[in-house]
Enzyme design. Structure first.
Site, PDB file in Angstrom:
ATOM      1  N   LEU A 114      32.022   5.081  68.236  1.00 14.73           N
ATOM      2  CA  LEU A 114      32.008   3.653  67.898  1.00 14.73           C
ATOM      3  C   LEU A 114      32.368   3.505  66.422  1.00 14.73           C
ATOM      4  CD1 LEU A 114      31.231   0.630  68.441  1.00 14.73           C
ATOM      5  CD2 LEU A 114      28.917   1.229  67.729  1.00 14.73           C
TER       6      LEU A 114
ATOM      7  N   HIS B 276      15.373 -11.400  57.712  1.00 14.55           N
ATOM      8  CA  HIS B 276      16.468 -10.449  57.482  1.00 14.55           C
ATOM      9  C   HIS B 276      16.056  -9.029  57.897  1.00 14.55           C
ATOM     10  CE1 HIS B 276      18.873 -13.517  55.784  1.00 14.55           C
ATOM     11  NE2 HIS B 276      18.189 -13.660  54.676  1.00 14.55           N
TER      12      HIS B 276
ATOM     13  N   ASN C 182      18.549 -15.648  60.917  1.00 17.30           N
ATOM     14  CA  ASN C 182      17.392 -14.875  60.440  1.00 17.30           C
ATOM     15  C   ASN C 182      16.380 -15.771  59.721  1.00 17.30           C
ATOM     16  OD1 ASN C 182      18.779 -12.631  61.283  1.00 17.30           O
ATOM     17  ND2 ASN C 182      19.416 -11.993  59.243  1.00 17.30           N
TER      18      ASN C 182
ATOM     19  N   ASP D  49      23.694 -14.823  62.680  1.00 18.62           N
ATOM     20  CA  ASP D  49      23.099 -15.986  62.007  1.00 18.62           C
ATOM     21  C   ASP D  49      21.740 -16.322  62.614  1.00 18.62           C
ATOM     22  OD1 ASP D  49      22.923 -18.064  60.239  1.00 18.62           O
ATOM     23  OD2 ASP D  49      24.278 -19.395  61.320  1.00 18.62           O
TER      24      ASP D  49
END
Ligand code: FPP
Length: 249
Positions: free
Chosen positions: A124, A30, A15, A13
């Site tokens: 990952l 973004h 951006n 959160d």
């Protein structure tokens, strides 16, 4: 003390505010957020995090202005097309969770292609939540279980059955949630899965969340005692004295 969680979930959160502070359009925030994501994926792989799940687009984000929604979709498309090569090199397996039916067909194909191109990677597990909502996930799991077991009454549905029909089936639950951007809420993210997750909220805006900020979160995580409903003594292994009724304490 620093310890990597096996499964890290992140709400990226801030951006928009990052861009606003620089008098830039929200889309620029973004864009910086997307490059921050690439950096954090690398950092997580280096720190032996096994599962990284990020909230890219919620079921509620469609309510944003059309140009912002379309900029976010373009970034997602770019990410899926340009990053697959690097993911393969880094051993990153990509999965996308959320309701894909709302995406146009070419984007759905792109998601499938990126998932299959990285399916054999094991270093990952990166899961991107896109058009995702925790309430949607739970409802979908119940419906999918019922469809798979049409002759079984709903009263027979057990917690484990439900977990096996969530979009995260087969993954461990998140150990740590990081939310950047100063808000202290989970915004309909992995509701079922975060029953015992440790929550770390930071004011740092997502584009500023670098390796150092990640390490600060991991250090904090390393100080947590995870009891999963048990007592401190049970978790630390200290001997417990038991009492019989009537015995004075
Ligand atoms: C929240 O910031 C962020 C989002 C709604 C989108 C997150 C997307 C990215 C980090 C980039 C793209 C992702 C991929 C997978 C390529 P906000 O806009 O709510 O910020 P604000 O609270 O400051 O307005």
């Amino acid at each position: 003390m620093s310890a990597s969680p096996r499964h890290l979930a992140i709400i990226m959160d801030g951006n928009g505010r990052w861009a606003k502070r620089r008098r830039l359009p929200r889309q620029a925030g973004h864009l910086m957020g997307a490059s921050g994501l690439k950096r954090i994926v690398r950092a997580c792989a280096d720190r032996e995090v096994e599962f990284l799940t990020i909230f890219a687009f919620s079921t509620e984000n469609w309510r944003r202005p059309a140009d912002e929604v379309s900029a976010l979709m373009s970034l997602f498309i770019q990410y899926l097309t340009r990053e697959v090569k690097e993911m393969r090199e880094q051993g990153v397996r990509l999965r996308v969770i959320g309701n894909r039916e709302a995406f146009d067909v070419p984007l759905q194909r792109l998601i499938e292609d990126a998932e299959s191109a990285t399916a054999h990677n094991t270093r990952l597990n990166l899961t991107v939540a896109a058009n995702y909502g925790g309430q949607w996930d739970i409802l979908n799991a119940v419906q999918s279980w019922q469809a798979a077991n049409p002759d079984t009454p709903l009263s027979a549905l057990a917690q484990q059955d439900l977990a096996e029909h969530l979009s995260t089936a087969g993954m461990p639950d998140p150990d740590l949630l990081i939310r950047t951007g100063g808000e202290s809420r989970i915004s309909n993210f992995l509701l079922w899965q975060m029953a015992y997750t440790e929550f770390y909220f930071t004011d740092t805006l997502w584009p500023d969340f670098d390796d150092k900020a990640l390490d600060a979160a991991l250090t904090w995580f390393g100080t947590r005692v995870r009891r999963f409903g048990k007592t401190d003594e049970q978790v630390s292994g200290a001997p417990l004295k038991t009492y019989s009724l009537g015995e004075s304490l």
